[in-house]
Design a protein around this motif. Sequence first.
Motif, PDB file in Angstrom:
ATOM      1  N   TYR A  37      74.365  22.291  38.213  1.00 20.20           N
ATOM      2  CA  TYR A  37      75.224  22.428  39.377  1.00 20.20           C
ATOM      3  C   TYR A  37      76.551  22.998  38.900  1.00 20.20           C
ATOM      4  O   TYR A  37      76.851  22.978  37.703  1.00 20.20           O
ATOM      5  CB  TYR A  37      75.455  21.068  40.041  1.00 20.20           C
ATOM      6  CG  TYR A  37      74.200  20.467  40.649  1.00 20.20           C
ATOM      7  CD1 TYR A  37      73.191  19.949  39.847  1.00 20.20           C
ATOM      8  CD2 TYR A  37      74.024  20.425  42.032  1.00 20.20           C
ATOM      9  CE1 TYR A  37      72.040  19.416  40.403  1.00 20.20           C
ATOM     10  CE2 TYR A  37      72.883  19.880  42.593  1.00 20.20           C
ATOM     11  CZ  TYR A  37      71.901  19.382  41.767  1.00 20.20           C
ATOM     12  OH  TYR A  37      70.757  18.855  42.312  1.00 20.20           O
ATOM     13  N   TYR A  94      77.747  21.512  35.558  1.00 16.90           N
ATOM     14  CA  TYR A  94      77.290  20.164  35.256  1.00 16.90           C
ATOM     15  C   TYR A  94      75.762  20.141  35.178  1.00 16.90           C
ATOM     16  O   TYR A  94      75.081  20.706  36.051  1.00 16.90           O
ATOM     17  CB  TYR A  94      77.709  19.183  36.353  1.00 16.90           C
ATOM     18  CG  TYR A  94      79.190  19.045  36.537  1.00 16.90           C
ATOM     19  CD1 TYR A  94      79.886  19.876  37.420  1.00 16.90           C
ATOM     20  CD2 TYR A  94      79.910  18.062  35.856  1.00 16.90           C
ATOM     21  CE1 TYR A  94      81.252  19.752  37.603  1.00 16.90           C
ATOM     22  CE2 TYR A  94      81.272  17.925  36.036  1.00 16.90           C
ATOM     23  CZ  TYR A  94      81.941  18.768  36.903  1.00 16.90           C
ATOM     24  OH  TYR A  94      83.301  18.630  37.085  1.00 16.90           O
ATOM     25  N   ASN A  96      72.252  17.842  35.310  1.00 18.91           N
ATOM     26  CA  ASN A  96      71.799  16.658  36.039  1.00 18.91           C
ATOM     27  C   ASN A  96      70.340  16.402  35.724  1.00 18.91           C
ATOM     28  O   ASN A  96      69.528  17.319  35.738  1.00 18.91           O
ATOM     29  CB  ASN A  96      71.992  16.877  37.541  1.00 18.91           C
ATOM     30  CG  ASN A  96      71.340  15.803  38.378  1.00 18.91           C
ATOM     31  OD1 ASN A  96      70.218  15.963  38.859  1.00 18.91           O
ATOM     32  ND2 ASN A  96      72.035  14.706  38.546  1.00 18.91           N
ATOM     33  N   LYS A  98      67.160  13.747  36.901  1.00 18.59           N
ATOM     34  CA  LYS A  98      66.693  12.726  37.831  1.00 18.59           C
ATOM     35  C   LYS A  98      65.461  12.096  37.198  1.00 18.59           C
ATOM     36  O   LYS A  98      64.482  12.794  36.909  1.00 18.59           O
ATOM     37  CB  LYS A  98      66.356  13.332  39.193  1.00 18.59           C
ATOM     38  CG  LYS A  98      67.552  13.984  39.872  1.00 18.59           C
ATOM     39  CD  LYS A  98      67.223  14.475  41.248  1.00 18.59           C
ATOM     40  CE  LYS A  98      68.366  15.289  41.853  1.00 18.59           C
ATOM     41  NZ  LYS A  98      69.592  14.492  41.999  1.00 18.59           N
ATOM     42  N   ASP A 105      70.050   9.280  38.920  1.00 14.16           N
ATOM     43  CA  ASP A 105      70.839  10.444  38.522  1.00 14.16           C
ATOM     44  C   ASP A 105      71.590  10.199  37.223  1.00 14.16           C
ATOM     45  O   ASP A 105      72.239   9.169  37.043  1.00 14.16           O
ATOM     46  CB  ASP A 105      71.867  10.792  39.605  1.00 14.16           C
ATOM     47  CG  ASP A 105      71.289  11.657  40.695  1.00 14.16           C
ATOM     48  OD1 ASP A 105      71.519  11.344  41.872  1.00 14.16           O
ATOM     49  OD2 ASP A 105      70.611  12.648  40.366  1.00 14.16           O
ATOM     50  N   TYR A 106      71.529  11.199  36.344  1.00 18.25           N
ATOM     51  CA  TYR A 106      72.372  11.245  35.159  1.00 18.25           C
ATOM     52  C   TYR A 106      73.144  12.562  35.221  1.00 18.25           C
ATOM     53  O   TYR A 106      72.564  13.608  35.544  1.00 18.25           O
ATOM     54  CB  TYR A 106      71.534  11.218  33.875  1.00 18.25           C
ATOM     55  CG  TYR A 106      70.767   9.942  33.651  1.00 18.25           C
ATOM     56  CD1 TYR A 106      69.546   9.716  34.281  1.00 18.25           C
ATOM     57  CD2 TYR A 106      71.259   8.944  32.808  1.00 18.25           C
ATOM     58  CE1 TYR A 106      68.836   8.551  34.072  1.00 18.25           C
ATOM     59  CE2 TYR A 106      70.552   7.773  32.590  1.00 18.25           C
ATOM     60  CZ  TYR A 106      69.342   7.589  33.233  1.00 18.25           C
ATOM     61  OH  TYR A 106      68.632   6.423  33.026  1.00 18.25           O
ATOM     62  N   TRP A 107      74.426  12.510  34.882  1.00 14.77           N
ATOM     63  CA  TRP A 107      75.277  13.704  34.936  1.00 14.77           C
ATOM     64  C   TRP A 107      75.938  13.951  33.595  1.00 14.77           C
ATOM     65  O   TRP A 107      76.356  13.013  32.912  1.00 14.77           O
ATOM     66  CB  TRP A 107      76.360  13.557  35.988  1.00 14.77           C
ATOM     67  CG  TRP A 107      75.862  13.625  37.397  1.00 14.77           C
ATOM     68  CD1 TRP A 107      75.534  12.577  38.199  1.00 14.77           C
ATOM     69  CD2 TRP A 107      75.635  14.810  38.171  1.00 14.77           C
ATOM     70  NE1 TRP A 107      75.113  13.037  39.418  1.00 14.77           N
ATOM     71  CE2 TRP A 107      75.167  14.399  39.435  1.00 14.77           C
ATOM     72  CE3 TRP A 107      75.774  16.175  37.913  1.00 14.77           C
ATOM     73  CZ2 TRP A 107      74.847  15.310  40.448  1.00 14.77           C
ATOM     74  CZ3 TRP A 107      75.462  17.081  38.911  1.00 14.77           C
ATOM     75  CH2 TRP A 107      74.994  16.649  40.162  1.00 14.77           C
TER      76      TRP A 107
END
Length: 117
Positions: A37, A94, A96, A98, A105-107
């Motif tokens: 993203y 970023y 991400n 899932k 969610d991990y960012w």
Amino acid sequence: QAQLVESGGGLVQAGGSLRLSCAASGSIFRINVMGWYRQAPGKQRELVAVIVSGGSTIYADSVKGRFTISRDNAKNTVYLQMNRLKSEDTAVYYCNFKAGINMVDYWGQGTQVTVSS
């Protein structure tokens, strides 16, 4: 807790290329979706590209034909190859993940991409 570590951002001239990488630090099981993203100043975060565990991909219209997302499941790593960059691609990118049945969610922390015209 697992974290996502991004690398590869920087400053590039319009028309140039960059490759972003994002790897999990720690164990994350059943990663279903990996994605990128971006958020430009004053704008909302938007989807750039995602890749699911089977390999199918989805791209934002603005990057189709220029960006390629790929993943290495053995390394829990996702890549974003960005070619023919434009000034409008300037943003913080970023990654991400899932994971699991609940699509947790991990960012990543974000990496700056700046394209000079």
